[in-house]
Design an enzyme around this catalytic site. Structure first.
Site, mmCIF file in Angstrom:
data_model
loop_
_atom_site.group_PDB
_atom_site.id
_atom_site.type_symbol
_atom_site.label_atom_id
_atom_site.label_comp_id
_atom_site.label_asym_id
_atom_site.label_seq_id
_atom_site.Cartn_x
_atom_site.Cartn_y
_atom_site.Cartn_z
ATOM 1 N N HIS A 43 -5.504 23.162 -39.232
ATOM 2 C CA HIS A 43 -4.292 23.973 -39.202
ATOM 3 C C HIS A 43 -3.427 23.589 -40.402
ATOM 4 C CE1 HIS A 43 -0.962 25.901 -36.520
ATOM 5 N NE2 HIS A 43 -0.650 26.001 -37.794
ATOM 6 N N GLU A 70 -6.560 27.653 -38.211
ATOM 7 C CA GLU A 70 -5.344 28.128 -37.550
ATOM 8 C C GLU A 70 -4.204 28.194 -38.555
ATOM 9 O OE1 GLU A 70 -6.045 26.074 -33.149
ATOM 10 O OE2 GLU A 70 -4.531 25.253 -34.496
ATOM 11 N N HIS A 190 -3.531 22.915 -26.894
ATOM 12 C CA HIS A 190 -2.215 22.267 -27.006
ATOM 13 C C HIS A 190 -1.960 21.381 -25.781
ATOM 14 C CE1 HIS A 190 1.853 21.338 -28.245
ATOM 15 N NE2 HIS A 190 1.619 21.983 -29.373
#
Length: 237
Positions: A43, A70, A190
């Protein structure tokens, strides 16, 4: 079996804290795949405070499982994704100064924008996923964007589970059922950890993939990375 994609941002954070190239991000990606992980997630953020754009290009030829990139679809990010052509791009509405992802897309408000971005990636053969909160209206909105998958933002579940409230899974289960009905693939990520991952998986029908970084790397400091990857795989069977 639900696939495990290991987010390696924290390895880059550790490297960047000292400069140089230790630990080596590319070698770590090779190792987690060798240990059994079925994907690698990165990410990159605009300030490159952990994974850098250079890292993403370096990883292109080294990730032979599923490569998931991401990020917020700003122009620089989109250009990189189209050049690297990962297995999957996951769109996340990060503010530039966010420490970590903290909200899903408003798929209704941003429908037109998401449609345009997703169409561009799909035209290049890249599977798309969008980060969403466990709200059924947002799942319906996601379907209208043309995305292949959604990624359920699981911080609220993890928090409630840690408090002993297992009912925190209910909105996620309902959204998963709806996503299945709509033909959307389901990912999640997450704050998922060894403590809560098995319970989550058992209550999310059709869960295709989880992306786990912070907890997995933290647990690995105590238990060892190869051991932790195998533990996750066993819990996801």
């Amino acid at each position: 079996m639900t696939k495990l994609s290991v987010n390696i941002n924290k390895i880059a954070t550790l490297r960047n804290s000292r400069g140089g190239d230790v630990p080596n991000v590319v070698q770590f990606a090779r190792d987690v795949q060798r240990f059994g992980a079925e994907g690698v997630t990165v990410h990159p953020r605009p300030d490159e405070r952990h994974i850098t754009y250079r890292d993403v290009y370096d990883l292109k030829s080294e990730v032979y499982t599923e490569f998931n990139i991401e990020g917020n679809p700003i122009d620089k990010f989109n250009k990189m994704v189209l050049e690297v052509k990962p297995t999957q791009v996951t769109l996340v509405p990060d503010a530039e100064d966010a420490i970590t992802s903290n909200a899903g897309w408003d798929t209704i408000k941003h429908k037109s924008f998401l449609q345009d971005v997703i169409a561009q990636f799909k035209e290049s053969g890249i599977r798309t996923s969008i980060f969403v909160d466990p709200v059924e209206a947002q799942i319906e909105g996601a379907k209208e964007t043309g995305t292949d998958r959604i990624e359920l933002y699981t911080e609220a579940f993890a928090h409630q589970y840690g408090l002993g409230n297992k009912n925190g899974i209910k909105p996620y289960s309902a959204c998963a059922e709806l996503a299945n009905q709509l033909g959307l693939g389901i990912n999640a990520g997450h704050d998922l950890s060894l403590d809560n991952i098995q319970f989550f998986k058992e209550h999310i029908p059709g869960l295709l993939e989880v992306s786990i970084g912070h907890a997995l790397i933290s647990e690995s400091l105590y238990l060892g990375i190869e051991n932790v990857v195998q533990m996750y795989l066993n819990k996801l069977k």
